[in-house]
Structure formats: C-alpha cells, structure tokens
Design a protein around this motif. Structure first.
Motif, PDB file in Angstrom:
ATOM      1  N   ASN A   9       0.845  -1.190   0.000  1.00  0.00           N
ATOM      2  CA  ASN A   9       0.000   0.000   0.000  1.00  0.00           C
ATOM      3  C   ASN A   9       0.882   1.242   0.000  1.00  0.00           C
ATOM      4  O   ASN A   9       1.739   1.388   0.883  1.00  0.00           O
ATOM      5  N   PRO A  10       0.694   2.117  -0.995  1.00  0.00           N
ATOM      6  CA  PRO A  10       1.465   3.371  -1.012  1.00  0.00           C
ATOM      7  C   PRO A  10       0.898   4.346   0.015  1.00  0.00           C
ATOM      8  O   PRO A  10      -0.304   4.363   0.269  1.00  0.00           O
ATOM      9  N   ARG A  11       1.793   5.137   0.606  1.00  0.00           N
ATOM     10  CA  ARG A  11       1.392   6.182   1.541  1.00  0.00           C
ATOM     11  C   ARG A  11       2.016   7.489   1.110  1.00  0.00           C
ATOM     12  O   ARG A  11       2.801   7.549   0.168  1.00  0.00           O
ATOM     13  N   ALA A  12       1.705   8.540   1.816  1.00  0.00           N
ATOM     14  CA  ALA A  12       2.267   9.862   1.530  1.00  0.00           C
ATOM     15  C   ALA A  12       3.779   9.848   1.728  1.00  0.00           C
ATOM     16  O   ALA A  12       4.322   8.977   2.424  1.00  0.00           O
ATOM     17  N   LEU A  16       5.960   3.118   1.600  1.00  0.00           N
ATOM     18  CA  LEU A  16       5.175   1.934   1.276  1.00  0.00           C
ATOM     19  C   LEU A  16       4.959   1.117   2.544  1.00  0.00           C
ATOM     20  O   LEU A  16       5.866   0.990   3.368  1.00  0.00           O
ATOM     21  N   GLU A  46       2.920  11.461  -8.183  1.00  0.00           N
ATOM     22  CA  GLU A  46       2.067  10.791  -7.203  1.00  0.00           C
ATOM     23  C   GLU A  46       1.201   9.701  -7.834  1.00  0.00           C
ATOM     24  O   GLU A  46       1.011   8.631  -7.260  1.00  0.00           O
ATOM     25  N   GLU A  50       1.455   5.776  -6.690  1.00  0.00           N
ATOM     26  CA  GLU A  50       0.296   5.076  -6.136  1.00  0.00           C
ATOM     27  C   GLU A  50      -0.123   3.860  -6.960  1.00  0.00           C
ATOM     28  O   GLU A  50      -0.950   3.070  -6.517  1.00  0.00           O
ATOM     29  N   SER A  51       0.461   3.677  -8.137  1.00  0.00           N
ATOM     30  CA  SER A  51       0.098   2.534  -8.986  1.00  0.00           C
ATOM     31  C   SER A  51       0.911   1.277  -8.675  1.00  0.00           C
ATOM     32  O   SER A  51       0.842   0.299  -9.409  1.00  0.00           O
ATOM     33  N   TRP A  63       6.173  -0.747 -10.425  1.00  0.00           N
ATOM     34  CA  TRP A  63       5.317   0.339 -10.886  1.00  0.00           C
ATOM     35  C   TRP A  63       5.086   0.230 -12.388  1.00  0.00           C
ATOM     36  O   TRP A  63       4.031   0.566 -12.872  1.00  0.00           O
TER      37      TRP A  63
END
Length: 148
Positions: A9-12, A16, A46, A50-51, A63
C-alpha cells in the motif's frame, strides 16, 4: 529465506507499507532511492507512485516495466511496524511456508493441535492461522526454493 510479498500500500511522502506472507508488515521509504538512482525519479509523480503492485509470485513490487524493488530489498531495508494483523496468515500461505498441505492444517484443527477461535478462525470461506501456532506445532517455516 525468501520473504514473499503479499500486499503493498502506497502512503504519503514516498512510503510503502509492505505485507509479507509470514504476517510481517514493513514500512519502506522510497525517497532515498530517488537521490541515488535516476531510474526511480519518475516516482515523484504521485499517480505513478500510487500505482504500485505486487509482482507475480510475490518476488517484489513494481510500478512499470522499468521500476521495481525486490522482496529482499523491501525486507532487508524496511522497518518492521506493528499492526493488529501481525502474524496472521491464510491456511494456504501457512501450508506453503511450512511445506504442508491444506488438509494437514484442517486435520490439525479437528484433532485440537490448532485450536479454533484461539490459534485459527474462519472468515467467510477462508481459514486464518497465527504464526505462533504454526511455529508451536511445526517449528520454523521451511525455506522455499527460489525461482531464478
């Protein structure tokens, strides 16, 4: 040992959260890679960051065809974080890690080696077991062969 990635899960801030098959969750900071390797610079976008997806077989995350990270990199350089789900895994994952069959684990439930409601619980059609119960009954997981 091969540390199979189950979910990411990607985060800010280019972080990850990486969940491994053995129930461990690690936080991995991608930002230092942008400074060291030009190949990672596109991740500043971004939408691209997020992908992120888990590679087939759990050998890492990627990615696109040009940007990826191996499970070893994520495991070795990630920081273990505590979650309420630590040490939980599907019967199928536990069977793979310990070199057993799903039926062996179902029989362990019937005979009380793995205790329903304590060591394992059924959610819908899926049985979930704790890592602690697996180690108690079967020792440390077997090291699966790694496909090169």
């Amino acid at each position: 040992m091969f540390h199979k990635v189950k979910d990411v899960n990607p985060r800010a801030n280019l972080m990850l959260d990486v969940m491994f098959a053995d129930g461990t969750t690690k936080e991995y900071d991608v930002a230092p890679l942008l400074e060291k390797f030009t190949a990672f610079e596109p991740l500043i976008d971004e939408g691209l960051f997020e992908s992120v997806n888990v590679d087939p077989g759990g050998y890492g995350v990627s990615w696109n065809d040009d940007i990826d990270l191996s499970c070893d990199e994520l495991w070795d350089n990630g920081v273990t974080i505590e979650t309420p789900f630590d040490g939980l895994m599907a019967f199928s994952t536990a069977a793979d890690l310990w070199g057993l069959s799903d039926s062996t684990l179902r029989k362990a439930l019937v005979y009380g080696k793995i205790r329903s409601g304590i060591d394992a619980r059924k959610y819908g059609k899926q049985w979930i077991v704790t890592r602690g119960a697996m180690i108690r009954e079967y020792g440390e997981p077997k090291e699966p062969e790694r496909v090169q």
